[in-house]
Enzyme design. Structure first.
Site, PDB file in Angstrom:
ATOM      1  N   ARG A 143       0.819  -1.226   0.000  1.00  0.00           N
ATOM      2  CA  ARG A 143       0.000   0.000   0.000  1.00  0.00           C
ATOM      3  C   ARG A 143       0.849   1.271   0.000  1.00  0.00           C
ATOM      4  NH1 ARG A 143      -2.848  -2.999   3.582  1.00  0.00           N
ATOM      5  NH2 ARG A 143      -4.728  -3.920   2.686  1.00  0.00           N
ATOM      6  N   LYS A 189       3.220  11.854 -11.427  1.00  0.00           N
ATOM      7  CA  LYS A 189       2.456  10.876 -12.214  1.00  0.00           C
ATOM      8  C   LYS A 189       3.325   9.655 -12.473  1.00  0.00           C
ATOM      9  CE  LYS A 189       0.877  13.311 -15.812  1.00  0.00           C
ATOM     10  NZ  LYS A 189       0.083  13.410 -17.048  1.00  0.00           N
ATOM     11  N   GLU A 246      11.400  18.940 -24.731  1.00  0.00           N
ATOM     12  CA  GLU A 246      10.545  19.298 -23.585  1.00  0.00           C
ATOM     13  C   GLU A 246      11.091  20.550 -22.886  1.00  0.00           C
ATOM     14  OE1 GLU A 246       7.805  17.608 -23.339  1.00  0.00           O
ATOM     15  OE2 GLU A 246       8.243  15.644 -24.230  1.00  0.00           O
ATOM     16  N   LYS A 279       8.202  23.313 -14.800  1.00  0.00           N
ATOM     17  CA  LYS A 279       7.336  22.163 -14.521  1.00  0.00           C
ATOM     18  C   LYS A 279       6.858  22.211 -13.063  1.00  0.00           C
ATOM     19  CE  LYS A 279       5.752  17.751 -15.119  1.00  0.00           C
ATOM     20  NZ  LYS A 279       5.713  16.530 -15.882  1.00  0.00           N
ATOM     21  N   GLU A 332      -3.953  17.525 -12.243  1.00  0.00           N
ATOM     22  CA  GLU A 332      -4.219  17.694 -13.669  1.00  0.00           C
ATOM     23  C   GLU A 332      -5.680  17.986 -13.964  1.00  0.00           C
ATOM     24  OE1 GLU A 332      -2.738  14.465 -16.100  1.00  0.00           O
ATOM     25  OE2 GLU A 332      -1.982  15.943 -17.514  1.00  0.00           O
ATOM     26  N   ARG A 370      -2.456  22.525 -15.741  1.00  0.00           N
ATOM     27  CA  ARG A 370      -1.398  21.583 -16.104  1.00  0.00           C
ATOM     28  C   ARG A 370      -1.421  21.228 -17.586  1.00  0.00           C
ATOM     29  NH1 ARG A 370       0.488  16.965 -11.893  1.00  0.00           N
ATOM     30  NH2 ARG A 370       1.936  15.806 -13.187  1.00  0.00           N
ATOM     31  N   ASN A 421       1.027  20.344 -22.317  1.00  0.00           N
ATOM     32  CA  ASN A 421       0.771  19.634 -23.569  1.00  0.00           C
ATOM     33  C   ASN A 421       1.077  20.466 -24.804  1.00  0.00           C
ATOM     34  OD1 ASN A 421       0.044  17.154 -22.603  1.00  0.00           O
ATOM     35  ND2 ASN A 421      -2.080  17.784 -22.238  1.00  0.00           N
ATOM     36  N   HIS A 435       1.956  18.923 -28.056  1.00  0.00           N
ATOM     37  CA  HIS A 435       1.686  17.500 -27.920  1.00  0.00           C
ATOM     38  C   HIS A 435       0.415  17.048 -28.631  1.00  0.00           C
ATOM     39  CE1 HIS A 435       5.012  17.512 -25.178  1.00  0.00           C
ATOM     40  NE2 HIS A 435       4.863  16.233 -24.868  1.00  0.00           N
ATOM     41  N   HIS A 495       1.416  14.059 -30.688  1.00  0.00           N
ATOM     42  CA  HIS A 495       0.900  12.696 -30.514  1.00  0.00           C
ATOM     43  C   HIS A 495       0.333  12.156 -31.823  1.00  0.00           C
ATOM     44  CE1 HIS A 495       0.448  13.333 -25.921  1.00  0.00           C
ATOM     45  NE2 HIS A 495       1.504  12.593 -26.182  1.00  0.00           N
ATOM     46  N   HIS A 535       9.298  10.647 -29.829  1.00  0.00           N
ATOM     47  CA  HIS A 535       8.396  11.579 -29.169  1.00  0.00           C
ATOM     48  C   HIS A 535       8.899  13.027 -29.273  1.00  0.00           C
ATOM     49  CE1 HIS A 535       5.526  13.109 -26.281  1.00  0.00           C
ATOM     50  NE2 HIS A 535       6.513  13.589 -25.549  1.00  0.00           N
TER      51      HIS A 535
HETATM   52  N1  LIG Z   1       5.333  10.436 -15.393  1.00  0.00           N
HETATM   53  C1  LIG Z   1       5.318  11.496 -16.144  1.00  0.00           C
HETATM   54  O1  LIG Z   1       4.847  12.562 -15.764  1.00  0.00           O
HETATM   55  C2  LIG Z   1       5.904  11.410 -17.515  1.00  0.00           C
HETATM   56  C3  LIG Z   1       6.137  12.574 -18.259  1.00  0.00           C
HETATM   57  C4  LIG Z   1       6.747  12.461 -19.508  1.00  0.00           C
HETATM   58  C5  LIG Z   1       7.087  11.214 -19.985  1.00  0.00           C
HETATM   59  N2  LIG Z   1       6.847  10.105 -19.238  1.00  0.00           N
HETATM   60  C6  LIG Z   1       7.225   8.772 -19.708  1.00  0.00           C
HETATM   61  O2  LIG Z   1       8.645   8.743 -19.809  1.00  0.00           O
HETATM   62  C7  LIG Z   1       9.000   7.781 -20.797  1.00  0.00           C
HETATM   63  C8  LIG Z   1      10.093   8.363 -21.660  1.00  0.00           C
HETATM   64  O3  LIG Z   1      11.195   8.652 -20.840  1.00  0.00           O
HETATM   65  P1  LIG Z   1      12.683   8.732 -21.430  1.00  0.00           P
HETATM   66  O4  LIG Z   1      12.686   9.619 -22.610  1.00  0.00           O
HETATM   67  O5  LIG Z   1      13.576   9.039 -20.296  1.00  0.00           O
HETATM   68  O6  LIG Z   1      12.906   7.268 -22.021  1.00  0.00           O
HETATM   69  P2  LIG Z   1      13.598   5.944 -21.418  1.00  0.00           P
HETATM   70  O7  LIG Z   1      13.380   5.817 -19.988  1.00  0.00           O
HETATM   71  O8  LIG Z   1      13.151   4.833 -22.294  1.00  0.00           O
HETATM   72  O9  LIG Z   1      15.136   6.213 -21.687  1.00  0.00           O
HETATM   73  C9  LIG Z   1      15.587   6.372 -23.002  1.00  0.00           C
HETATM   74  C10 LIG Z   1      16.761   5.433 -23.324  1.00  0.00           C
HETATM   75  O10 LIG Z   1      17.948   5.972 -22.737  1.00  0.00           O
HETATM   76  C11 LIG Z   1      18.578   5.004 -21.929  1.00  0.00           C
HETATM   77  N3  LIG Z   1      19.236   5.735 -20.860  1.00  0.00           N
HETATM   78  C12 LIG Z   1      18.661   6.338 -19.810  1.00  0.00           C
HETATM   79  N4  LIG Z   1      19.563   7.023 -19.102  1.00  0.00           N
HETATM   80  C13 LIG Z   1      20.747   6.841 -19.705  1.00  0.00           C
HETATM   81  C14 LIG Z   1      22.057   7.302 -19.434  1.00  0.00           C
HETATM   82  N5  LIG Z   1      22.321   8.145 -18.424  1.00  0.00           N
HETATM   83  N6  LIG Z   1      23.047   6.892 -20.255  1.00  0.00           N
HETATM   84  C15 LIG Z   1      22.777   6.090 -21.315  1.00  0.00           C
HETATM   85  N7  LIG Z   1      21.564   5.644 -21.622  1.00  0.00           N
HETATM   86  C16 LIG Z   1      20.554   6.018 -20.824  1.00  0.00           C
HETATM   87  C17 LIG Z   1      17.473   4.095 -21.508  1.00  0.00           C
HETATM   88  O11 LIG Z   1      17.954   2.824 -21.143  1.00  0.00           O
HETATM   89  C18 LIG Z   1      16.609   4.045 -22.766  1.00  0.00           C
HETATM   90  O12 LIG Z   1      17.145   3.131 -23.675  1.00  0.00           O
HETATM   91  C19 LIG Z   1       7.731   7.411 -21.541  1.00  0.00           C
HETATM   92  O13 LIG Z   1       7.305   6.148 -21.125  1.00  0.00           O
HETATM   93  C20 LIG Z   1       6.736   8.460 -21.094  1.00  0.00           C
HETATM   94  O14 LIG Z   1       5.415   7.979 -21.066  1.00  0.00           O
HETATM   95  C21 LIG Z   1       6.268  10.187 -18.022  1.00  0.00           C
HETATM   96 ZN   LIG Z   2       6.339  14.965 -24.000  1.00  0.00          ZN
END
Ligand SMILES: NC(=O)c1ccc[n+]([C@@H]2O[C@H](COP(=O)([O-])OP(=O)(O)OC[C@H]3O[C@@H](n4cnc5c(N)ncnc54)[C@H](O)[C@@H]3O)[C@@H](O)[C@H]2O)c1
Ligand SMILES: [Zn+2]
Length: 537
Positions: A300, A322, A364, A399, A409, A413, A417, A420, A424, A436
């Protein structure tokens, strides 16, 4: 420390001054080469702009005219970033000029023994200050006259008998030492407050201990990030007396699933995590989202720490609480709000990030500049990087401010987007072959053009966005999809998410509006024009 102070305290330039012949230009060029910065020589700039030699300016217009040019140039160059400036020998004798240069730059005064200077200056013909019969006496008196001004500069470097590369390395080390190393950004949440530690080579073990997070740690990462960074982080945590169990997830968005989550629960339960335990996410947005969802639900809820390792995770996904996993029917459909106890964003971890991932986060960060941080946008417009302390802090601040205002949200917030709605749709039409960040980049331009078509923004706005994004090698051209298909994709995305098709449109840099008044006609028209413009460019 406030972000304003961080930005003020950041040293954007290195300024070398000192008497003629002390090596300002040669050392300056070597410093610029070490840092990958541009080298600027004030005298050379004045000569090329006036098409006269310094000696000619002195002879024809007099020293005071030359000094006025120098002062104006100091103002101009002080506003630059990532440049090494060699001043004219007399430029910083003026206290006003010294102040201007020191505001944003590291000031270094080079000195050299007269016996070493003398052979260099004995024969020169292009130094009007030395047009006199007894040159050595003139040098001695000028040196004495300028000594108080030179000495008032805190950083003095004696170049006598030293190699240029050696001197350059010392200056670079000074610059690095003088940079602010860490900033702490507080974030208010509905349940309290936590801190984001942003800096280089942060002592993560100590920070976690000091925050009272002393239970057993489940360190969650993926195979890629784990191989690069998990050992160092684990050592750091253990050195602080913390007990650590490691869990590595497979790498990739396609593993952001309930199956991965199930395996993670198994591993964490196997490692005997209890209610006092702490889950740390070491990775990008995917690891943060999966580990965060596990932390929200295991027993939990256990305490959660984010250690983002991508630029996107630092400026975007690790802030706001999130967390989610994907469902075959859509992204992030199963999730929760889970605020961390702490975020430790170590810029040094970004050094291993592949360039494509860097650009993905940059989209971003640029978006955050457009939403609410003109100075950040200008930094990127000048070609400034996103993986440095000050711009990162500023991008994160945007942010933080938005999510503080609207933690669940419900309204404001949505401004996050920006780019986006189009992005998207473009991602979807590309079958997710387009990244993305690239889709968002194009989406930002489309949003600006839509704002323009609706009379909300001037055409310059879209032009600035295109200029800024392309400077960072981000795409700004529309792929060859039918505008109607993009509209359909946007509308079906809306239906899936429920609610109205809502647009965030920029009115100016730092000023966006949310509107659902955008018609299909306008969007199709804007996209058609973007396609035609692309083709005729
Ligand atoms: N929770 C939220 O508010 C929120 C907001 C935006 C995006 N997201 C989510 O985030 C995800 C995208 O995140 P991302 O762009 O970080 O992608 P990711 O986590 O897939 O990382 C991108 C790639 O880089 C590699 N990597 C990460 N750090 C590294 C480092 N220091 N050195 C070498 N390689 C490294 C990872 O292994 C991966 O292959 C999506 O799933 C998206 O939905 C969430
Ligand atoms: Zn984004």
């Amino acid at each position: 420390v406030t972000i304003g102070e961080v930005l003020m305290a950041s040293l954007h330039n290195i300024v070398l001054t000192g008497f003629m012949g002390t090596g300002k230009s040669s050392v300056g060029k070597a410093v610029a080469q070490l840092l990958g910065w541009e080298f600027l020589d004030m005298d050379a700039i004045i000569e090329s702009r006036t098409s006269k030699t310094i000696a000619e300016i002195f002879a024809q217009e007099g020293e005071s005219v030359f000094r006025a040019m120098e002062s104006a140039l100091c103002q101009e160059l002080a506003a630059c970033a990532r440049v090494v400036i060699a001043t004219g020998g007399g430029a910083l004798v003026s206290e006003e000029n010294r102040k201007v240069m020191a505001a944003r730059g590291l000031l270094v005064c080079l000195n050299c023994a007269l016996d070493e200077l003398w052979p260099r200056l004995q024969a020169t013909t292009d130094r009007p200050m030395l047009y006199t019969r007894d040159r050595r006496a003139r040098i001695e008196s000028l040196l004495a006259q300028r000594a108080p001004a030179y000495r008032s500069i805190p950083r003095q470097l004696d170049t006598t008998g030293r190699a240029i590369t050696d001197l350059a390395r010392e200056i670079v080390a000074w610059w690095q030492g003088a940079q602010l190393q860490q900033v702490v950004l507080p974030v208010r949440t509905p349940s309290g407050e936590y801190k984001i530690h942003l800096g280089r080579q942060l002592p993560s073990g100590e920070i976690i201990r000091e925050a009272g997070l002393t239970g057993k740690i489940g360190l969650v990462s993926n195979t890629t990030v784990g191989a690069l960074h998990a050992d160092r982080v684990t050592d750091d945590l253990r050195a602080a007396g913390l007990e650590v169990a490691r869990c590595l997830l497979p790498d990739g968005e396609r593993y952001k699933t309930l199956d991965t989550l199930r395996a993670l629960y198994d591993a964490l339960i196997e490692a005997e995590l209890d209610r006092d335990s702490v889950i740390i996410a070491l990775g990008g947005g995917v690891v943060g989202d999966v580990a965060g969802f596990a932390a929200a639900t295991l027993l939990r809820g256990v305490r959660f720490v984010q250690m983002p390792t991508t630029l996107l995770a630092m400026v975007d996904s690790s802030v706001g609480g999130k967390v989610a996993v994907d469902h075959p029917r859509g992204k992030n459909l199963i999730g929760a709000f889970k605020q961390p106890e702490l975020v430790i964003a170590d810029i040094a971890l970004l050094e291993t990030l592949p360039p494509a991932e860097y650009r993905s986060g940059l989209a971003e960060a640029i978006k955050h500049g457009v939403i609410a941080a003109p100075s950040l946008f200008e930094h990127f417009e000048r070609g400034g990087r996103g993986d440095e302390l000050a711009p990162l802090a500023e991008a994160i601040r945007v942010k933080i401010e938005v999510v503080q205002e609207d933690p669940f949200e419900r309204g404001r917030r949505a401004v996050l987007n920006l780019g986006h709605t189009f992005g998207h749709a473009i991602e979807l039409l590309s079958d997710y072959r387009m990244r993305h960040g690239e889709a968002v980049s194009i989406g930002l331009v489309a949003a600006a053009r839509t704002a323009e078509a609706m009379g909300l923004a001037k055409p310059e706005l879209a032009a600035r966005l295109v200029g800024c994004l392309s400077r960072h090698e981000m795409p700004t051209r529309l792929p060859d999809y039918a505008p109607e298909a993009i509209w359909e994709a946007m509308s079906s995305d809306k239906k899936r998410r429920g609610g109205k098709l809502r647009f965030v449109l920029p009115r100016a840099i730092g000023d966006v509006v949310i509107t659902d008044e955008v018609s299909r006609e306008i969007v199709v028209d804007v996209l058609s024009k973007m396609r035609i413009a692309d083709k005729t460019e």
